[in-house]
Design a protein around this motif. Structure first.
Motif, PDB file in Angstrom:
ATOM      1  N   ARG A 181       0.591   4.103  -2.760  1.00 22.76           N
ATOM      2  CA  ARG A 181       0.070   5.643  -2.385  1.00 22.76           C
ATOM      3  C   ARG A 181       1.173   6.573  -2.837  1.00 22.76           C
ATOM      4  O   ARG A 181       0.753   7.597  -3.275  1.00 22.76           O
TER       5      ARG A 181
ATOM      6  N   ILE B  79      -6.537   9.814  -1.299  1.00 23.00           N
ATOM      7  CA  ILE B  79      -5.797   8.474  -1.539  1.00 23.00           C
ATOM      8  C   ILE B  79      -6.272   7.335  -0.473  1.00 23.00           C
ATOM      9  O   ILE B  79      -6.019   7.686   0.774  1.00 23.00           O
ATOM     10  N   ASN B  80      -6.650   6.552  -0.687  1.00 23.20           N
ATOM     11  CA  ASN B  80      -7.264   5.474   0.156  1.00 23.20           C
ATOM     12  C   ASN B  80      -6.868   3.954  -0.167  1.00 23.20           C
ATOM     13  O   ASN B  80      -6.771   3.602  -1.628  1.00 23.20           O
ATOM     14  N   THR B  81      -6.359   3.245   0.757  1.00 22.48           N
ATOM     15  CA  THR B  81      -5.824   1.860   0.218  1.00 22.48           C
ATOM     16  C   THR B  81      -6.553   0.890   1.332  1.00 22.48           C
ATOM     17  O   THR B  81      -6.835   1.104   2.388  1.00 22.48           O
TER      18      THR B  81
ATOM     19  N   GLU C 237       0.540   9.805  -5.008  1.00 21.25           N
ATOM     20  CA  GLU C 237       0.780  11.299  -4.531  1.00 21.25           C
ATOM     21  C   GLU C 237       1.695  11.933  -5.466  1.00 21.25           C
ATOM     22  O   GLU C 237       1.454  13.112  -5.668  1.00 21.25           O
TER      23      GLU C 237
ATOM     24  N   ALA D 284      -6.648   0.403  -4.132  1.00 22.07           N
ATOM     25  CA  ALA D 284      -6.148   1.725  -3.815  1.00 22.07           C
ATOM     26  C   ALA D 284      -7.135   2.768  -4.722  1.00 22.07           C
ATOM     27  O   ALA D 284      -7.286   2.533  -6.008  1.00 22.07           O
TER      28      ALA D 284
ATOM     29  N   PRO E 215       0.722  -1.268  -0.147  1.00 21.93           N
ATOM     30  CA  PRO E 215      -0.219   0.029  -0.011  1.00 21.93           C
ATOM     31  C   PRO E 215       0.960   1.332   0.143  1.00 21.93           C
ATOM     32  O   PRO E 215       0.598   2.251  -0.672  1.00 21.93           O
ATOM     33  N   GLN E 216       1.998   1.361   0.624  1.00 22.14           N
ATOM     34  CA  GLN E 216       2.897   2.680   0.853  1.00 22.14           C
ATOM     35  C   GLN E 216       3.310   2.805  -0.671  1.00 22.14           C
ATOM     36  O   GLN E 216       3.519   4.028  -0.866  1.00 22.14           O
TER      37      GLN E 216
ATOM     38  N   ALA F  71      -8.131   6.948  -5.569  1.00 23.13           N
ATOM     39  CA  ALA F  71      -7.518   8.108  -5.353  1.00 23.13           C
ATOM     40  C   ALA F  71      -8.435   9.356  -6.380  1.00 23.13           C
ATOM     41  O   ALA F  71      -8.707   8.745  -7.309  1.00 23.13           O
TER      42      ALA F  71
ATOM     43  N   GLN G 263      -4.823  13.242  -4.957  1.00 24.42           N
ATOM     44  CA  GLN G 263      -5.307  13.508  -3.358  1.00 24.42           C
ATOM     45  C   GLN G 263      -6.488  12.324  -2.869  1.00 24.42           C
ATOM     46  O   GLN G 263      -6.815  11.493  -3.757  1.00 24.42           O
TER      47      GLN G 263
END
Ligand SMILES: C[S@@+](CC[C@H](N)C(=O)[O-])C[C@H]1O[C@@H](n2cnc3c(N)ncnc32)[C@H](O)[C@@H]1O
Length: 214
Positions: free
Chosen positions: A180, A191-193, A184, A204, A176-177, A206, A189
């Motif tokens: 994200r 952003i959800n996982t 980004e 993910a 997820p990192q 966004a 903006q």
């Protein structure tokens, strides 16, 4: 041997094994796609793009969501395009769907074209992920949303889970990192996982900023 031939065709389906893979993906990605779509709000009038559309099942599902909208599918594999066209022949006939052969790196669409973009189990293969996600950002309307969907989530508990497939296809599973960060850096903006317990699925979502948020 058969398994290897099948898996190799996930990257760019072609020939007999490509056909087999497309069949397997249309079936095998169905629950994953249902779960992913639960995290997206797609209006009935939306113009939607599915990137790496493979056998076209997601395009067909999106067509049933956007009763008064339009769904585009792109894939750089000729076989995927033909298979998607076959599965969506009725949608294409009534001008609800259109499938194009193109790469995510250089999409044949104007800036700010789509309300929503989906990409199911395809990101791993994109050749220049940072720029390819910027290309996704370019064709999305301001305020529009993207969903990147994966079944090869890498976790600290089992970091080598996907090693065999990764080596076979020369790809990398995702965290997820990482996803994200790439979203980004492209300018997205909100952003959800999401992960789903008992699975290795990752979704993910966004949003491209609206004008007044720039
Ligand atoms: C594993 S399949 C997934 C297909 C479909 N989304 C599904 O869920 O069944 C990956 C698809 O992405 C396509 N693909 C890979 N890299 C691509 C790229 N750079 N541009 C466009 N399509 C790509 C492949 O041709 C293949 O059809």
């Amino acid at each position: 041997m058969k398994y290897r031939k099948l898996v190799e065709n996930a990257k760019k389906p072609n020939g007999f094994w490509g056909k087999m893979m497309i069949k397997a993906m249309n079936k095998g990605h169905s629950s994953l796609t249902s779960w992913g779509l639960e995290h997206m709000n797609i209006e009935r009038t939306a113009t939607v793009l599915d990137i790496g559309c493979g056998g076209g099942k997601t395009v067909d599902r999106l067509c049933s969501i956007v009763a008064n909208g339009k769904v585009y599918g792109i894939d750089y594999s000729e076989l995927s395009v033909k298979s998607s066209e076959k599965l969506n022949s009725k949608n294409i006939l009534c001008n609800k769907a259109k499938i194009l052969q193109a790469s995510v790196s250089d999409m044949p669409f104007d800036d700010n074209t789509f309300d929503n973009i989906t990409a199911v189990e395809t990101y791993y293969f994109w050749p220049d992920k940072e720029n390819d996600v910027k290309e996704v950002f370019r064709v999305l309307k301001k305020g529009g949303t993207v969903m990147l969907l994966f079944e090869m989530l890498r976790t600290d508990d089992d970091p080598f889970k996907w090693e065999k497939v990764e080596n076979m296809l020369n790809i990398k599973s995702v965290t997820p990192q990482e996803i994200r960060a790439v979203l980004e850096s492209a300018g997205f903006q909100n952003i959800n996982t999401y992960t789903k317990e008992g699975t290795t699925w990752l979704c993910a979502t966004a949003q491209k900023p609206k004008d007044d948020e720039n």
